[in-house]
Scaffold this motif. Sequence first.
Motif, short mmCIF file in Angstrom:
data_model
loop_
_atom_site.label_atom_id
_atom_site.label_comp_id
_atom_site.label_asym_id
_atom_site.label_seq_id
_atom_site.Cartn_x
_atom_site.Cartn_y
_atom_site.Cartn_z
N CYS A 142 22.95 129.47 85.45
CA CYS A 142 24.03 128.49 85.57
C CYS A 142 24.60 128.22 84.17
CB CYS A 142 23.43 127.21 86.14
SG CYS A 142 24.61 126.02 86.77
N HIS A 185 17.30 126.16 87.40
CA HIS A 185 17.14 125.20 88.50
C HIS A 185 17.59 125.75 89.84
CE1 HIS A 185 21.13 124.68 86.65
NE2 HIS A 185 21.53 124.59 87.91
N GLU A 186 18.02 127.03 89.88
CA GLU A 186 18.56 127.61 91.13
C GLU A 186 17.55 128.61 91.69
OE1 GLU A 186 22.39 129.19 90.16
OE2 GLU A 186 23.10 127.31 89.33
N CYS A 195 24.14 124.99 93.61
CA CYS A 195 25.20 124.81 92.61
C CYS A 195 26.54 125.33 93.11
CB CYS A 195 24.81 125.48 91.29
SG CYS A 195 23.64 124.47 90.36
N ARG A 245 28.16 135.05 90.12
CA ARG A 245 27.00 134.51 89.43
C ARG A 245 26.08 135.59 88.91
NH1 ARG A 245 27.09 129.06 88.54
NH2 ARG A 245 24.92 128.78 89.09
ZN LIG Z 1 23.27 125.46 88.52
#
Ligand SMILES: [Zn+2]
Length: 354
Positions: free
Chosen positions: A47, A71-72, A158, A347
């Motif tokens: 991220c 955190h993903e 996210c 991403r």
């Molecule tokens: Zn994120």
Amino acid sequence: VTTTSDMIRAVVTQRPGDSTLMEWTTAPVPVAGPRDCVVEVEACGVCMHDVIVRQGWRKMVSVEFPVILGHEVIGHVVEVGDEVRDFRVGDRVVTVQRESVCGECRDCRSGRESSCRRQVFLGDVGLNGGYADRVRIHAGSLVKVSEDVPLETAVAACVFGTNLNALRDVAKLTVGETVLFTGAGGGVAIHGVQLAARMGARVIGATSSPAKKDAILAAGADEVIVTQRGEDFSAAVLEATGGSGVDVVVENVGAATFPFAQKTAARHGRIVLIGEVAPKLIEFDLLNFRDRDLTLLSALSTNRNQLEDVVRMCERGLLEPIIARRLPMSEAARAHEYMESADPAGRMLLVRQD
Ligand SMILES: [Zn+2]
Ligand SMILES: [Zn+2]
């Protein structure tokens, strides 16, 4: 990197700085507290938040180095605390950005847990984040997910949760309305295009990157407007809407595009900010804003309910994360360099190391 029974492999960043400080090494095995689960990580999204934390120029208040970023996460529960009721060993889960929220404060009790003052953001504090073999997380920050969805679902909170927050819960988007995304080829925005199209909106994407036009169309945009960086795109948006403008603007870029984005809003339009990460001042035409009865709003990341809703849509095949590149976990530094230099359409995903 070799490990012992009390160590895991992880990408540890000792102090803020460039990506060379991200070291593939070992860290202590996380242990579940009474209300935690320990998750064995299958994959973790990269991220912009991680890059900013690593660079050290933002969020220093809540960041503690050395840190394991990330955190993903998608993975399987391998340990469950004594007081956990909703998860068992073997459950497949995704994370909702935060290691924990208090669950008791006014924000938590009103569906605004992303504002909880006692929250610990996953991957911001100490040696417990997603760029690792295992991560410890409060059970309240997990959502179960089917074994059938791809690894890419790691990034759901996210990219889709934030957009669901912005479109459904903040902007109150309804079927048949028109939405404009600025910076539409960005990692979060392109997923907003996909979600808005699934929600029955007409979607217009604005981008300064001709190379991303096809990807934005493929994500579900009805039209894509390509302009130079810093060029006013509002006339093209107004023309595309017969002069009336768009009902909702999702402003992903910030100060650089906001003056133009504001001009594209229809009477009674809603403008939602989700992008800006730098402190910048802009000029703002208050009279024009009020004449057209516009509303300016902000969507602050996502909460667990929103993540549950988008995960269910992923399971039904209605939403599909767009991944620019997959790398093994040990190459997290390369992923950060790519984020900082190449501006990928979609991403970056770090996948568990063999
Ligand atoms: Zn994120
Ligand atoms: Zn709270």
